[in-house]
Design a protein around this motif. Structure first.
Motif, PDB file in Angstrom:
ATOM      1  N   GLU A 185       0.850  -1.187   0.000  1.00  0.00           N
ATOM      2  CA  GLU A 185       0.000   0.000   0.000  1.00  0.00           C
ATOM      3  C   GLU A 185       0.888   1.239   0.000  1.00  0.00           C
ATOM      4  O   GLU A 185       1.942   1.271   0.638  1.00  0.00           O
ATOM      5  CB  GLU A 185      -0.923   0.012   1.219  1.00  0.00           C
ATOM      6  CG  GLU A 185      -0.211  -0.041   2.559  1.00  0.00           C
ATOM      7  CD  GLU A 185      -1.172  -0.064   3.731  1.00  0.00           C
ATOM      8  OE1 GLU A 185      -0.831   0.505   4.781  1.00  0.00           O
ATOM      9  OE2 GLU A 185      -2.247  -0.660   3.575  1.00  0.00           O
ATOM     10  N   ARG A 186       0.449   2.222  -0.742  1.00  0.00           N
ATOM     11  CA  ARG A 186       1.257   3.434  -0.839  1.00  0.00           C
ATOM     12  C   ARG A 186       1.160   4.213   0.455  1.00  0.00           C
ATOM     13  O   ARG A 186       0.089   4.653   0.862  1.00  0.00           O
ATOM     14  CB  ARG A 186       0.816   4.284  -2.025  1.00  0.00           C
ATOM     15  CG  ARG A 186       1.630   5.571  -2.150  1.00  0.00           C
ATOM     16  CD  ARG A 186       1.624   6.111  -3.540  1.00  0.00           C
ATOM     17  NE  ARG A 186       2.300   5.252  -4.502  1.00  0.00           N
ATOM     18  CZ  ARG A 186       3.620   5.130  -4.613  1.00  0.00           C
ATOM     19  NH1 ARG A 186       4.423   5.805  -3.777  1.00  0.00           N
ATOM     20  NH2 ARG A 186       4.149   4.343  -5.517  1.00  0.00           N
ATOM     21  N   ALA A 187       2.307   4.402   1.092  1.00  0.00           N
ATOM     22  CA  ALA A 187       2.369   5.164   2.342  1.00  0.00           C
ATOM     23  C   ALA A 187       2.653   6.631   2.069  1.00  0.00           C
ATOM     24  O   ALA A 187       2.083   7.521   2.710  1.00  0.00           O
ATOM     25  CB  ALA A 187       3.428   4.586   3.269  1.00  0.00           C
ATOM     26  N   ILE A 188       3.559   6.888   1.135  1.00  0.00           N
ATOM     27  CA  ILE A 188       3.900   8.252   0.741  1.00  0.00           C
ATOM     28  C   ILE A 188       4.101   8.274  -0.763  1.00  0.00           C
ATOM     29  O   ILE A 188       4.317   7.231  -1.393  1.00  0.00           O
ATOM     30  CB  ILE A 188       5.173   8.764   1.456  1.00  0.00           C
ATOM     31  CG1 ILE A 188       6.351   7.803   1.222  1.00  0.00           C
ATOM     32  CG2 ILE A 188       4.921   8.947   2.948  1.00  0.00           C
ATOM     33  CD1 ILE A 188       7.662   8.262   1.819  1.00  0.00           C
ATOM     34  N   GLU A 189       4.049   9.455  -1.341  1.00  0.00           N
ATOM     35  CA  GLU A 189       4.256   9.570  -2.772  1.00  0.00           C
ATOM     36  C   GLU A 189       5.694   9.211  -3.128  1.00  0.00           C
ATOM     37  O   GLU A 189       6.625   9.418  -2.347  1.00  0.00           O
ATOM     38  CB  GLU A 189       3.936  10.983  -3.244  1.00  0.00           C
ATOM     39  CG  GLU A 189       2.470  11.355  -3.130  1.00  0.00           C
ATOM     40  CD  GLU A 189       1.576  10.409  -3.928  1.00  0.00           C
ATOM     41  OE1 GLU A 189       1.963  10.071  -5.078  1.00  0.00           O
ATOM     42  OE2 GLU A 189       0.519  10.002  -3.416  1.00  0.00           O
TER      43      GLU A 189
END
Length: 650
Positions: free
Chosen positions: A517-521
């Motif tokens: 899952e994307r936590a930060i860009e």
């Protein structure tokens, strides 16, 4: 008729009546006596006879000791706790000579009797009487099976009678093939190996289906005395017994004289001595314990017999153990540092190595996952990531000077101040006042949120001091946070378990790869990678440099030098090292850039050997704006002026 004749006939009749009564009474008494004796015998022989399980599957697990096998990422055995089991083999999967070896030496008439071979029993009794002791046994394979699975080791006539009764019963319940398969998979064959497949792997490092005639004869000879005939400990005795098996096979017509002769000329030889070439089980002890913990949490009702396939790379695990052990041996006493821990994973979260302490034999406490310690400045990248996400730039400037934040006055390591500095230099130099100012500016709640998104599961109180790494975390979760940077901002939970099966091959759990899952860009993660590379190239982490191989990392030291950390990554691996003492006493001024960075470098250099040099995911260089160039030049000249003025002050 004369009177005396009538009397005589009458007396004869009375005599016959009495004799008939005596005979009838005697027969009745004999029947009663036989019944009584039979009842006494029955009670004596069978009063404690265990019941034969109605479900044949129960026999596969009967008296099975707990056994857990740890496999590496490729499915090779790392270590075994408890007896050695292996996936069961079927009779039709084995070459004929393997089955024939067991039948020839253990029960040649197996397919012709009904559980008890009376001919063999009588022959054994006569032989033992002539020898004046026990020199021959009459137990069939079926009798041996029920003895091992259901009865006690008692050696007596009563136990033998019980064997016979249970053997007859088992033969009515299972087919001959089922009995033979059960025997071959449950019999003890020495060196901790239970079953034919486990023995084949233990002694010859191959499947039972690939055993040669000589190898099959050696294994088939082991049930007589598994410990004494263990080929790893007593090869001459094992070969002598194998020769007996080969002669028995020839006598039974299973092999020819030529085949026997060829097998005797080329006897079986174990492929390795008892674990001489294998790494010490202590090397994998911490990973083994953690794997069991994870399995029990994931599968609370799992059986005791398990095969756990992990993500561990045995070579990297050995490298990690060596780096921790050797550097602590060389420097630990002088540095007053008694313990260290190391964990390494790939950016996708797979744990490749885990060392939870200096010596597993001395302490099984796993400092990589069980200990929560203050990460110090190794937590600062989380603060800076929150700042970049909030819109700040690596070239945003702050003044490094004494500050007061609602009564809290953080100090720099060494007590000096540098004046105006950019965020980039502040991270490179690990300046506390700037990290505190950044957290205060963007809000400590952003920092806490960033920490949890990156992978910190421990509690992070929303207090200003969190920005300097005062909240306690584990080494593994901090490594997971750095892995998110290395993975372009995508968080993948660190994992150790790939698959769990029982010892019969049934899959109980299987890891499912995910995209995370994307936590930060990605841009934020890449910017942080660039800043962390600068820390290693020009800042506090220079001891972690790996020549031309790009390295990103950060040092960390808690108050009073109690905890020292180095967290870093290359394009291939993320690794973290902690150094300190279990009783929380201070070290001899150990910082993250010293002993931890050297341990990290020792391990990562070995782990990266032979791998191509690849760039990290840092953003490509860009031209600075005219304003940024003017700001950097101004702050640099101002900083130099402050330093010159400080040198003139007495």
């Amino acid at each position: 008729m004369p009177p005396f004749r009538a009397d005589l006939l009458q007396r004869d009749a009375e005599h016959r009546d009495r004799r008939a009564w005596y005979i009838t009474g005697g027969i009745a008494a004999a029947i009663i006596l036989m019944g009584v004796l039979s009842g006494v015998f029955w009670r004596w022989a069978f009063h404690d006879l265990p019941a034969l399980p109605e479900d044949a599957a129960a026999l596969w697990s009967a008296r099975r000791e707990a056994s857990i096998t740890l496999l590496d990422r490729n499915g090779e055995i790392l270590d075994i706790r408890g007896p050695r089991y292996a996936p069961p083999v079927r009779a039709d999967e084995l070459p004929p000579h393997v089955l024939q070896a067991f039948l020839a030496i253990e029960d040649r008439r197996f397919f012709r009797h009904h559980g008890v071979d009376l001919r063999a029993t009588v022959r054994a009794v006569l032989a033992n009487m002539r020898a004046g002791g026990s020199v021959q046994g009459g137990s069939t394979i079926t009798m041996q099976l029920v003895k091992n699975l259901l009865l006690t080791p008692e050696r007596s006539i009563r136990r033998k009678v019980q064997e016979m009764r249970l053997a007859w019963a088992l033969e009515r319940q299972l087919t001959k093939t089922e009995i033979l398969e059960l025997y071959l998979n449950r019999i003890y064959l020495g060196a901790g190996a239970y079953g034919l497949e486990a023995a084949a792997r233990r002694y010859f490092n191959k499947s039972a289906a690939d055993l040669t005639l000589a190898e099959a004869a050696m294994i088939a000879g082991l049930p007589q005395a598994p410990s004494r005939l263990d080929p790893l400990g007593n090869l001459p005795a094992a070969r002598d017994r194998a020769a007996e098996v080969l002669f028995a096979m020839e006598a039974a017509g299973f092999i020819t004289e030529t085949q026997r002769h060829a097998a005797l000329l080329d006897p079986a030889t174990p492929v390795r001595t008892r674990d001489e070439d294998a790494p010490s089980p202590e090397i994998f002890g911490y990973a083994f314990d953690y794997a069991i913990q994870l399995v029990r949490e994931e599968l609370p009702g799992a059986p005791n017999d398990l095969v756990i396939r992990t993500t561990i790379d045995p070579d990297l695990q050995a490298d990690a153990h060596s780096a921790v052990h050797e550097l602590l041996e060389a420097e630990g006493e002088a540095e007053r540092a008694g313990q260290a821990a190391l964990v390494a994973l790939t950016p996708d979260g797979a744990i490749r190595a885990m060392v939870g302490g200096r010596d597993y034999g001395d302490s099984q406490f796993n400092r990589a996952v069980q200990a929560r310690r203050q990460p110090g400045s190794s937590f600062k990248p989380i603060v800076f990531a929150a700042a970049i996400e909030a819109g700040l730039s690596p070239f945003t400037a702050y003044t490094d000077e004494p500050i007061d934040l609602d009564g809290w006055s953080p100090r720099n390591f060494g007590g000096s101040y540098r004046g105006r500095v950019t965020m980039r230099e502040a991270l490179r130099r690990s300046i506390n006042t700037v990290a505190a100012q950044i957290a205060d500016e963007i809000g400590i709640d952003r920092v806490v949120d960033m920490g949890h998104r990156l992978g910190i599961e421990s509690e992070l109180p929303e207090l200003p001091a969190v920005s300097l790494g005062t909240a306690e975390v584990t080494l593994l979760e901090l490594a997971g946070a750095y892995a998110t940077f290395a993975n372009d901002g995508v968080r993948r939970e660190p994992f150790l378990i790939m698959q769990v099966t029982d010892t019969r091959g049934h899959t109980l759990y299987e890891h499912v790869d995910s995209d995370g899952e994307r936590a930060i860009e990605a841009e934020v993660a890449q910017t942080m990678t660039g800043l962390l590379q600068d820390v290693v190239l020009q800042g506090t982490g220079t001891a972690a440099r790996m020549g031309e191989r790009p390295v990103a990392g950060k040092t960390g030291t808690s108050q009073s030098f109690r905890d020292a950390w180095f967290m870093g990554y290359t394009a291939d691996f993320v690794a973290g090292v902690w150094v300190g003492n279990d009783d929380d006493t201070p070290t001899a001024d150990v910082t993250g850039g010293s002993l931890p960075a050297r341990i990290w470098n020792r391990f990562m250099t070995a782990a990266s050997e032979g791998l191509p040099i690849r760039p990290l995911n840092a953003p490509p260089p860009r031209d600075l704006t005219e304003r940024e160039e003017r700001q950097i030049a101004f702050y640099a000249s101002l900083s130099r002026a402050f330093e010159a003025e400080a040198e003139r002050i007495p």
